[in-house]
Design a protein around this motif. Structure first.
Motif, PDB file in Angstrom:
ATOM      1  N   ASP A  31      50.175  26.449   3.239  1.00 14.95           N
ATOM      2  CA  ASP A  31      49.732  27.755   2.744  1.00 14.95           C
ATOM      3  C   ASP A  31      49.866  28.835   3.822  1.00 14.95           C
ATOM      4  O   ASP A  31      50.275  28.559   4.954  1.00 14.95           O
ATOM      5  CB  ASP A  31      48.323  27.696   2.150  1.00 14.95           C
ATOM      6  N   GLU A  32      49.479  30.034   3.455  1.00 16.68           N
ATOM      7  CA  GLU A  32      49.653  31.175   4.360  1.00 16.68           C
ATOM      8  C   GLU A  32      48.701  31.157   5.557  1.00 16.68           C
ATOM      9  O   GLU A  32      48.849  31.939   6.487  1.00 16.68           O
ATOM     10  CB  GLU A  32      49.542  32.503   3.605  1.00 16.68           C
ATOM     11  N   PRO A  65      51.908  29.600  10.231  1.00 18.76           N
ATOM     12  CA  PRO A  65      52.541  29.864   8.937  1.00 18.76           C
ATOM     13  C   PRO A  65      53.907  30.525   9.064  1.00 18.76           C
ATOM     14  O   PRO A  65      54.177  31.247  10.025  1.00 18.76           O
ATOM     15  CB  PRO A  65      51.566  30.802   8.231  1.00 18.76           C
ATOM     16  N   GLN A  67      56.682  33.276   8.025  1.00 16.08           N
ATOM     17  CA  GLN A  67      56.477  34.703   7.798  1.00 16.08           C
ATOM     18  C   GLN A  67      57.634  35.309   7.020  1.00 16.08           C
ATOM     19  O   GLN A  67      58.770  34.877   7.147  1.00 16.08           O
ATOM     20  CB  GLN A  67      56.322  35.435   9.131  1.00 16.08           C
ATOM     21  N   PRO A  72      52.260  36.419   6.853  1.00 19.21           N
ATOM     22  CA  PRO A  72      52.251  34.979   6.616  1.00 19.21           C
ATOM     23  C   PRO A  72      52.428  34.661   5.129  1.00 19.21           C
ATOM     24  O   PRO A  72      51.884  35.357   4.274  1.00 19.21           O
ATOM     25  CB  PRO A  72      50.881  34.528   7.114  1.00 19.21           C
ATOM     26  N   VAL A  73      53.231  33.622   4.850  1.00 19.19           N
ATOM     27  CA  VAL A  73      53.510  33.224   3.469  1.00 19.19           C
ATOM     28  C   VAL A  73      53.430  31.711   3.332  1.00 19.19           C
ATOM     29  O   VAL A  73      53.516  30.972   4.305  1.00 19.19           O
ATOM     30  CB  VAL A  73      54.912  33.704   3.005  1.00 19.19           C
ATOM     31  N   ARG A  74      53.282  31.267   2.085  1.00 15.48           N
ATOM     32  CA  ARG A  74      53.347  29.836   1.782  1.00 15.48           C
ATOM     33  C   ARG A  74      54.781  29.352   2.027  1.00 15.48           C
ATOM     34  O   ARG A  74      55.725  30.119   1.867  1.00 15.48           O
ATOM     35  CB  ARG A  74      52.984  29.571   0.327  1.00 15.48           C
TER      36      ARG A  74
END
Length: 95
Positions: A31-32, A65, A67, A72-74
């Motif tokens: 996850d983020e 995470p 990016q 930040p992204v999943r």
């Protein structure tokens, strides 16, 4: 995503004293915030032998995470884990 600290799978002591080797490919969904929200075995040779030793340490690790546009992204991360002197069997390996 990248591990925040090095991740080292446990090569079971029982197997270290033999010539047993193998490969496991795992898929992690991160996850983020850098937490693993899902992890699965995509491929194992031999099946079931090293699954837990490969997957466990990567699921419990923290990640920086991925990016996108600075945020930040999943993400998903595919990891190949080799145990012993595994020789790639191209007929059975995922591409």
């Amino acid at each position: 995503a990248k591990p925040a600290t090095p991740v080292v799978p446990d090569f079971p002591i029982l197997w270290q004293r033999t010539d047993v080797s193998g490969m496991v490919i795992i898929l992690l969904k991160i996850d983020e915030t850098g937490l693993v929200v899902d992890g699965e075995i995509e491929f194992a040779d031999p099946p079931g032998t090293f699954d837990r030793a490969a997957l466990g340490p990567f699921i419990s690790a923290r990640y920086t995470p991925a990016q996108k546009n600075g945020l930040p992204v999943r993400s998903e991360k595919r990891i190949e884990v080799i145990f012993g002197d595994y020789q790639d069997r191209k007929s059975t390996r995922l591409n």
